[in-house]
Motif scaffolding. Structure first.
Motif, PDB file in Angstrom:
ATOM      1  N   PRO A 311       2.887  -0.043   4.480  1.00 47.80           N
ATOM      2  CA  PRO A 311       3.915   0.986   4.561  1.00 47.80           C
ATOM      3  C   PRO A 311       3.343   2.357   4.215  1.00 47.80           C
ATOM      4  O   PRO A 311       2.236   2.456   3.690  1.00 47.80           O
ATOM      5  N   GLY A 319       8.233   4.797  -4.748  1.00 42.60           N
ATOM      6  CA  GLY A 319       9.071   3.644  -5.054  1.00 42.60           C
ATOM      7  C   GLY A 319      10.309   3.613  -4.174  1.00 42.60           C
ATOM      8  O   GLY A 319      11.293   2.954  -4.491  1.00 42.60           O
ATOM      9  N   LEU A 321      12.459   2.725  -0.706  1.00 35.87           N
ATOM     10  CA  LEU A 321      12.506   1.624   0.255  1.00 35.87           C
ATOM     11  C   LEU A 321      11.664   2.003   1.473  1.00 35.87           C
ATOM     12  O   LEU A 321      11.819   3.090   2.023  1.00 35.87           O
TER      13      LEU A 321
ATOM     14  N   ALA B  46       4.391  -4.634   2.003  1.00 37.02           N
ATOM     15  CA  ALA B  46       5.555  -3.762   1.860  1.00 37.02           C
ATOM     16  C   ALA B  46       6.536  -4.297   0.825  1.00 37.02           C
ATOM     17  O   ALA B  46       7.315  -3.537   0.239  1.00 37.02           O
ATOM     18  N   THR B  49       6.776  -2.650  -2.688  1.00 37.15           N
ATOM     19  CA  THR B  49       7.632  -1.488  -2.861  1.00 37.15           C
ATOM     20  C   THR B  49       9.091  -1.848  -2.602  1.00 37.15           C
ATOM     21  O   THR B  49       9.998  -1.382  -3.290  1.00 37.15           O
ATOM     22  N   ASP B  50       9.307  -2.694  -1.588  1.00 41.63           N
ATOM     23  CA  ASP B  50      10.670  -2.905  -1.113  1.00 41.63           C
ATOM     24  C   ASP B  50      11.501  -3.807  -2.017  1.00 41.63           C
ATOM     25  O   ASP B  50      12.721  -3.618  -2.115  1.00 41.63           O
ATOM     26  N   ALA B  53      12.724  -1.617  -4.779  1.00 36.56           N
ATOM     27  CA  ALA B  53      13.680  -0.648  -4.231  1.00 36.56           C
ATOM     28  C   ALA B  53      15.025  -1.328  -3.941  1.00 36.56           C
ATOM     29  O   ALA B  53      16.094  -0.779  -4.232  1.00 36.56           O
TER      30      ALA B  53
END
Lengths: 364, 119
Positions: A311, A319, A321, B46, B49-50, B53
């Motif tokens: 990403p 931090g 999404l 990912a 981080t996700d 979040a």
């Protein structure tokens, strides 16, 4: 641009009439851009691209400061050119301490306490910070960051490639870097500003080009195009920024009304023309494709849209999404006269597009 | 943060890419009684981080993040243990994550993230 190619084909270093005219055009272009940036023309060098100017700017600062140390301090959301340079130097020296990456908050803004602590570490020699983040728009606290650099005697490179000509021109820097693309100029023109007060020295063999800073001849028609773009946009800049800001505000509000949405970046202290938001349990790639089908071009920082499947480093450092992410960069009105209609179309299309993509994802 | 008494429900999302690991986690949390801890296994970078979040946006609690370096079955992956708000409320934990606002804990966890005492 066609006129620029017509006028600027000759070699500015030659003494024949066409050469002299080319030299005059190059000098004029440099004067226009330097005046716009509030600097002396001799301080401005043209580089082959924004990233090339970043790399050269950094190398010259590091070389001039090599007796102080070799540690680079930069925010975690810098342009990949800066981060890769730092990582490469640390890896080459087998010393992770050679690169100090400073954390940002959830808005993407530099943590000034950690910045100060990173600068204070022995061996810190050069610092780099963007004026604003091109992906999420958040402006960085340049004045305070530069003040801390000065306290430690460390020069600061400011990367303004995301917003030069769209937002106020930075004044707190030791080296400033821009890219003509940010003010609707052509690709292939990087701007490197090294004021006389800055200790900057080119490593490697000397060059007579561009004030002794760049060893690649500028492509005159591109430089003329950049100067023309600056001249055209400078007059309209304040108005254009205010209109763009209002449009992005509308988009932010509209996106936030969609459930489970994270609108990323500082809502107010930001570039006027950039918006990023992430929709929980949506798929960035499908969303970009869906909007593209409706004639709306957006970018994405989601891993599924990158070749590396990683990403966006900016979203990850914040931090925020990272999946279901879209990024909108509004062009200037002079380039895209129908941009408010385009924004209205996006606002109208977004809720259904997000719902459709979420429905598709939920079925997997 | 106290670990839950019952072993968490495990969701295996190894090999899946974003947003599927978070989707599997969300589906499991919706399926189980409120407060059940769910362990998500993921290899997608990912997710690092996700998942935090997602936890922040939904007001959940991230109990644990463990990098599993190597295991007899499956190889390298990361395990995330997430549970609903109610599991921590009974422990009189401080009010969990408010919606996105400044003053959040440091956004980027130092990588790799490990929990003390884990492999």
């Amino acid at each position: 641009m066609a006129a620029a190619w017509e006028a600027g084909w000759a070699d500015p270093r030659r003494l024949h009439a066409e050469g002299r005219q080319a030299r005059r055009l190059l000098d004029d272009a440099r004067a226009v851009l330097a005046e716009g940036l509030g600097i002396a023309p001799e301080s401005l060098s043209f580089a082959p691209s924004g990233p090339a100017a970043l790399r050269t700017g950094l190398e010259g600062l590091a070389y001039a400061a090599r007796r102080t140390g070799s540690r680079l301090v930069a925010s975690a959301v810098e342009h990949s050119t800066i981060l890769l340079a730092g990582r490469h130097a640390a890896a080459a020296a087998s010393d992770p301490q050679q690169f100090g990456q400073v954390a940002v908050d959830l808005q993407g803004r530099l943590d000034l306490d950690r910045w100060a602590a990173a600068l204070a570490l022995p061996g810190s020699a050069v610092a780099a910070l963007q004026s604003a983040n091109g992906e999420v728009g958040t402006r960085q606290p340049l004045r305070a960051a530069h003040e801390q650099c000065r306290r430690h005697g460390i020069p600061l490179l400011v990367d303004a490639t995301a917003g030069l000509g769209r937002d106020a021109t930075p004044t707190d820097y030791d080296v400033l870097v821009g890219d003509a693309r940010s003010f609707a100029g052509p690709a292939g023109v990087g701007l490197l500003v090294v004021p006389p007060r800055t200790r900057w020295r080119r490593p490697g063999p000397p060059t007579e080009l561009e004030g002794g800073r760049i060893d690649v001849e500028p492509v005159l028609p591109l430089v003329l195009g950049a100067a023309e773009a600056w001249a055209q946009s400078a007059a309209a800049q304040a108005d254009d920024a205010a209109t763009a800001r209002a449009l992005i505000d509308r988009l932010r509000v509209a996106a936030a009304q969609i459930i489970d949405t994270e609108v990323v970046g500082d809502p107010a202290d930001r570039l006027p023309h950039v918006l990023t938001c992430s929709f929980l349990l949506a798929d960035g790639e499908t969303l970009v494709t869906e909007l593209d089908r409706q004639g709306i071009g957006v970018a994405s920082g989601s891993a599924c849209t990158s070749s590396t499947l990683e990403p966006s480093h900016v979203l990850a450092a914040m931090g925020a999404l990272t999946h279901g992410n879209i990024r909108i960069t509004l062009p200037m009105e002079s380039v895209s006269p129908h941009r408010d209609a385009d924004v209205a179309a996006l606002i109208a299309a977004l809720p259904a597009a997000v719902a459709a993509v979420r429905g598709q994802v939920a079925g997997r | 943060m106290t670990r839950p008494m019952t072993p968490p429900v495990t969701v295996d999302a190894r090999g899946l890419r974003c947003p599927l690991p978070v989707l599997r986690l969300a589906q499991a949390l919706a399926r189980e009684p409120v407060g059940t801890a769910v362990r998500l296994l993921a290899t997608d970078p990912a997710a690092r981080t996700d998942v935090p979040a997602f936890v922040r946006m939904r007001g959940l609690t991230l109990l644990e993040v463990v990098d599993v370096v190597a295991e007899a079955d499956g190889g390298e992956h990361t395990a995330y243990v997430v549970c609903g708000l109610s599991a921590t409320q009974s422990e009189a934990a401080p009010p969990a994550h408010p919606p996105a606002s400044p003053g959040m804990p440091p956004a980027a966890p130092p990588w790799p993230l490990t929990t003390p005492g884990e492999a």
